[in-house]
Write an enzyme that holds these catalytic residues in place. Sequence first.
Site: not given
Length: 313
Positions: A27, A30, A86, A165, A225-226, A257
């Site tokens: 998540g 996490l 998921y 988002y 930005r990736g 993350d």
Amino acid sequence: MRVVSIGECMIELSGRDGATWRQGFAGDTLNTLWYLRALLPADAVTDYVSAFGDDPFSAEQIAFLKQNGIGTAHSPVIEGKAPGLYAITLDGTGERSFTYWRGDAAARRLADDPAALAASIDGADLIYFSGITLAIIDEAARGHLFDALAQAAEAGATIAFDPNYRPRLWPSPETARAAIERGCMASAIVLPTFDDEQALFGDAMPEDTVGRIGIGGARTVIVKRGGDDALVWQDGTVRSVAPPEPAAPVDTTGAGDSFNGAFLAAHLSGIGAVGATLFAHRVAARVIGRHGALLPADALADLRPDGGTTAFS
């Protein structure tokens, strides 16, 4: 040092091989705490603040966290609830898509009890949360969370936030904008992804994202930005920071993350924003070379502050 992350731990299905999947736990918040735990000194205290069910999978989640040096503070256990789930599917380039089952997950109750929430984050040096944390709880619970964060900030905690988002989690873009703007204003460090900010706020350029968030009072803004340069804003100064080397993605799950966790670990060590961003690029590049959101902690041992010569560099 005590670090707290607030959000939802889910059951993750990844690494599909025909009809067989690999099960784990992950998540966004996490994942970030996982990388903080892996990169911080061994004596740092880390807690994941959420709400858990009373089912076997929730018990496994809590045991998994404990086995990896992560506590759960005063997180409530909700009778009759279970974790969200998921599954990750990948295309041939390493890009991923997700299918979720989380509508009645226990974590949606993480801020229902203001006293338990306040007790869970009391005394933390760093508190991290995300737009997903805000999206999965109701309006009253968001109020409890922002009240608790304000009290913690007054007591000296640094608040860090990734707007992250996800449109499907919000009833409307207007609701998302209001909550995420409040999250940015509550935070000293904001770690947005430009594509998300462009989708929600219509920002034309990363500089627009920095300017909009900086007005709200954040001290540091890092626009991801990736695999491209990150835009680093600190105390009015803007720098573009490129990844130190190109990366070949196998699975981009957890890239942002892990970047956040690495940046915050370096920040806590006293490294400046530019150096922390370079370190975060390096960690994220290593993470996307493997399947799943959580790289084993020993795979980052050479990057720990007490481990190899490349620590935070």
